[in-house]
Design an enzyme around this catalytic site. Structure first.
Site, PDB file in Angstrom:
ATOM      1  CE  LYS A  11      -1.670   1.803   3.995  1.00 14.95           C
ATOM      2  NZ  LYS A  11      -1.414   3.255   4.054  1.00 14.95           N
ATOM      3  CG  ASN A  12       2.484   2.696   3.551  1.00 14.20           C
ATOM      4  OD1 ASN A  12       1.307   3.003   3.348  1.00 14.20           O
ATOM      5  ND2 ASN A  12       2.998   2.549   4.761  1.00 14.20           N
ATOM      6  NE  ARG A  65       0.756  12.072   6.593  1.00 16.66           N
ATOM      7  CZ  ARG A  65       0.984  13.260   7.149  1.00 16.66           C
ATOM      8  NH1 ARG A  65      -0.010  14.020   7.527  1.00 16.66           N
ATOM      9  NH2 ARG A  65       2.201  13.692   7.331  1.00 16.66           N
ATOM     10  CG  ASP A 120      -4.110   4.922   9.731  1.00 17.51           C
ATOM     11  OD1 ASP A 120      -5.230   4.409   9.658  1.00 17.51           O
ATOM     12  OD2 ASP A 120      -3.106   4.492   9.148  1.00 17.51           O
ATOM     13  CG  ASP A 132       3.081   1.351   9.467  1.00 17.22           C
ATOM     14  OD1 ASP A 132       3.093   2.299  10.274  1.00 17.22           O
ATOM     15  OD2 ASP A 132       2.770   1.491   8.279  1.00 17.22           O
TER      16      ASP A 132
HETATM   17  C1  UD1 Z   1       4.373   6.809   6.295  1.00 18.49           C
HETATM   18  C2  UD1 Z   1       3.442   5.633   6.207  1.00 18.49           C
HETATM   19  C3  UD1 Z   1       3.007   5.153   7.584  1.00 18.49           C
HETATM   20  C4  UD1 Z   1       4.216   4.921   8.461  1.00 18.49           C
HETATM   21  C5  UD1 Z   1       5.139   6.144   8.468  1.00 18.49           C
HETATM   22  C6  UD1 Z   1       6.440   5.939   9.237  1.00 18.49           C
HETATM   23  C7  UD1 Z   1       2.250   6.020   4.161  1.00 18.49           C
HETATM   24  C8  UD1 Z   1       0.965   6.356   3.502  1.00 18.49           C
HETATM   25  N1  UD1 Z   1       2.249   6.022   5.473  1.00 18.49           N
HETATM   26  O1  UD1 Z   1       3.633   7.892   6.858  1.00 18.49           O
HETATM   27  O2  UD1 Z   1       2.265   3.945   7.430  1.00 18.49           O
HETATM   28  O3  UD1 Z   1       3.766   4.664   9.780  1.00 18.49           O
HETATM   29  O4  UD1 Z   1       5.492   6.482   7.107  1.00 18.49           O
HETATM   30  O5  UD1 Z   1       7.109   4.827   8.738  1.00 18.49           O
HETATM   31  O6  UD1 Z   1       3.244   5.729   3.513  1.00 18.49           O
HETATM   32  N2  UD1 Z   1       6.393  14.567  10.618  1.00 18.49           N
HETATM   33  C9  UD1 Z   1       6.438  15.902  10.941  1.00 18.49           C
HETATM   34  N3  UD1 Z   1       6.396  16.821   9.920  1.00 18.49           N
HETATM   35  C10 UD1 Z   1       6.307  16.463   8.620  1.00 18.49           C
HETATM   36  C11 UD1 Z   1       6.264  15.091   8.298  1.00 18.49           C
HETATM   37  C12 UD1 Z   1       6.306  14.159   9.325  1.00 18.49           C
HETATM   38  O7  UD1 Z   1       6.515  16.266  12.110  1.00 18.49           O
HETATM   39  O8  UD1 Z   1       6.275  17.350   7.754  1.00 18.49           O
HETATM   40  C13 UD1 Z   1       6.443  13.560  11.702  1.00 18.49           C
HETATM   41  C14 UD1 Z   1       5.136  12.784  11.801  1.00 18.49           C
HETATM   42  O9  UD1 Z   1       4.158  13.474  12.536  1.00 18.49           O
HETATM   43  C15 UD1 Z   1       5.589  11.518  12.477  1.00 18.49           C
HETATM   44  C16 UD1 Z   1       6.964  11.293  11.873  1.00 18.49           C
HETATM   45  O10 UD1 Z   1       7.395  12.577  11.407  1.00 18.49           O
HETATM   46  O11 UD1 Z   1       5.715  11.704  13.863  1.00 18.49           O
HETATM   47  C17 UD1 Z   1       6.980  10.277  10.752  1.00 18.49           C
HETATM   48  O12 UD1 Z   1       6.233  10.736   9.676  1.00 18.49           O
HETATM   49  P1  UD1 Z   1       6.494  10.293   8.171  1.00 18.49           P
HETATM   50  O13 UD1 Z   1       7.739   9.475   8.088  1.00 18.49           O
HETATM   51  O14 UD1 Z   1       6.382  11.496   7.315  1.00 18.49           O
HETATM   52  O15 UD1 Z   1       5.272   9.320   7.914  1.00 18.49           O
HETATM   53  P2  UD1 Z   1       4.192   9.375   6.785  1.00 18.49           P
HETATM   54  O16 UD1 Z   1       4.825   9.606   5.459  1.00 18.49           O
HETATM   55  O17 UD1 Z   1       3.065  10.261   7.199  1.00 18.49           O
END
Ligand code: UD1
Length: 435
Positions: free
Chosen positions: A36-37, A107, A131, A321
């Site tokens: 999915k991701n 997301r 989520d 995850d």
């Molecule tokens: C993706 C995955 C999710 C997984 C996560 C971490 C998808 C659709 N989702 O989510 O399943 O759990 O990676 O492996 O691929 N953050 C900030 N600012 C930002 C971006 C992120 O503070 O601009 C923080 C987030 O709140 C979180 C952390 O960084 O605490 C990780 O986020 P990120 O790696 O960006 O995860 P996603 O891409 O949202």
């Protein structure tokens, strides 16, 4: 018949539940489809150019259908000529606007930001949903794109970005965000000059996206490392391609957890051991015997799992995850395990559900202390998000009696026939209508 993207499915109905009965040992072979991701990001990246893309190893999950609806709203049509194959056609007439009704559901909708901005010079989108496990800001996406020359306006729940043409920049993340790395990568492919992303995320799904972009004609160095260097190419010079989606390591770990708590031996085809190194190391420490098999791995459960301590970290660490699955395994392991969440502090909501099943778990801030019990006890529980929902199903396999899981639409967002696949290896569970 295979479902057409955009057509709502029974999976969206709130009146379904999964009923799991205590299972004996599992045996046989289960196949893991594409991630999915990854596939959602590949779909978003098709917005970079017109033409006909073909994606294979595509999981049949609700989020793919939602992303197809989002792309349709922007101007890309999607067909599924057969299960696992997705054809996306972009005729070059895009409306770079991502509406609230679709964006709030996943997301990964944030991934249209980079491609639309760099291709169209302008994009307006609702702030993304996904989520429900705490705040998920996009400040790193915004700061990176601003460094590349974009200007942003925020208001009324929307974000609007503009840039005549982005330019290369040196960007250092203070945290290797998956989504921000992907958005900057896809934006940088058409930027003028060189973009360097330091402390980039290096999950297998990022590598898959890089390989997809390179096939399209992008110039990216450092793939698979934490420094990505992208040399922008002329706008419009990328071409549509075919690509097979990387297998889903989280789905693979779900079947690993299922056999771990049920006993038995499973062959998980499609699983890439090289993408799951750390989680396999830790699973072995818990007593599982894991071997490489043709096209996948075999996993054999011990008489009883052993407890370990686990901390979630960006790849190659243990992914957040996996955590609900690991906590479920620890719930029936011998001993005490401490789990530390380093990515999403709020991501312990499902623990209350596991407690309803008799698990002995205490949480405090970023930590969960899990005292293993020999067996859980079946009860009604709720899936709060995709991975937590899958963990409830696994917990049901480890519970005496009947476990009924509602909130099944969360599971359907990321799992391609979880019930059918588990039944195929001897688990006793079914989907039922409720109410
Ligand atoms: C993706 C995955 C999710 C997984 C996560 C971490 C998808 C659709 N989702 O989510 O399943 O759990 O990676 O492996 O691929 N953050 C900030 N600012 C930002 C971006 C992120 O503070 O601009 C923080 C987030 O709140 C979180 C952390 O960084 O605490 C990780 O986020 P990120 O790696 O960006 O995860 P996603 O891409 O949202």
């Amino acid at each position: 018949m295979f479902r057409t993207p955009g057509v709502p499915t029974g999976a969206h109905l709130a009146d379904e539940a999964i009923v799991v009965r205590s299972a004996g040992p599992l045996s046989g072979e289960v196949h893991v489809p594409g991630a999915k991701n990854s596939v959602l990001k590949l779909m978003a990246a098709t917005l970079l150019t017109d033409g006909r893309f073909e994606l294979t190893n595509v999981p049949d999950i609700a989020d793919v259908r939602i992303m197809a609806e989002l792309l349709a709203a922007i101007g890309v049509t999607t067909e599924t000529p057969e299960p696992g194959r997705l054809v996306l056609t972009d005729r070059g007439d895009l409306t770079p606007v991502a509406p609230y009704e679709l964006v709030e559901r996943i997301r990964a909708s944030i991934n249209v930001l980079g491609p639309l901005l760099t291709r169209c010079g302008h994009v307006r989108m609702s702030m993304p949903g996904g989520d429900d496990f705490g705040a998920r800001p996009i400040d790193m996406h915004v700061a990176g794109l601003e460094a590349m020359g974009a200007t942003f306006k925020f208001g009324h729940g929307e974000v609007e970005a503009s840039a005549d043409r982005l330019h290369g920049a040196d960007i250092t993340f203070d945290f290797p965000s998956v989504g921000a790395t992907e958005n900057l990568l896809t934006a940088a492919v058409y930027a003028h000059g060189i973009t360097r992303i330091d402390n980039a995320a290096r999950e297998p799904e990022i590598i898959d996206l890089c390989q997809f972009l390179v096939k399209m004609g992008a110039q990216i160095e450092g793939i698979g490392t934490s420094t990505l260097v992208i040399t922008g190419v002329e706008r419009g010079s990328l071409r549509a391609v075919s690509h097979s989606t990387v297998p889903d390591r989280i789905q693979a770990a779900t079947y690993l957890a299922a056999v771990a708590v049920s006993g038995g031996r499973l062959t998980i085809t499609g699983a890439r051991a090289d993408h799951m190194e750390m989680v396999l190391v830790r699973a072995r420490e818990m007593g599982l015997v894991i071997e490489q098999a043709p096209g996948g791995i075999t996993v054999e459960a011990p008489e009883r799992l052993r407890s370990i301590d686990v901390a979630t970290l960006p790849y190659p660490g243990i992914a957040t995850d996996y955590k609900p699955l690991i906590i479920t395994m620890l719930g029936v392991a011998d001993g005490v395990g401490i789990v530390t969440e380093n990515l999403y502090p709020g991501r312990f909501r499902y623990v209350e559900e596991l407690q309803r099943l008799g698990a002995d778990i205490r949480t405090n801030g970023h930590h969960a202390v899990v005292r293993g019990v020999p067996r859980l006890s079946g009860a009604p529980v709720r899936a709060h998000d995709i991975r937590a929902g899958a963990a409830m199903v696994v917990a049901g396999l480890a519970a005496e009696g009947v476990t009924t899981i509602t909130g099944v639409h969360h599971i359907d967002r990321g799992y391609d026939d979880l019930v059918g696949r588990l039944r195929g290896v001897g688990a006793d569970l079914e989907r039922v209508s409720v109410g």
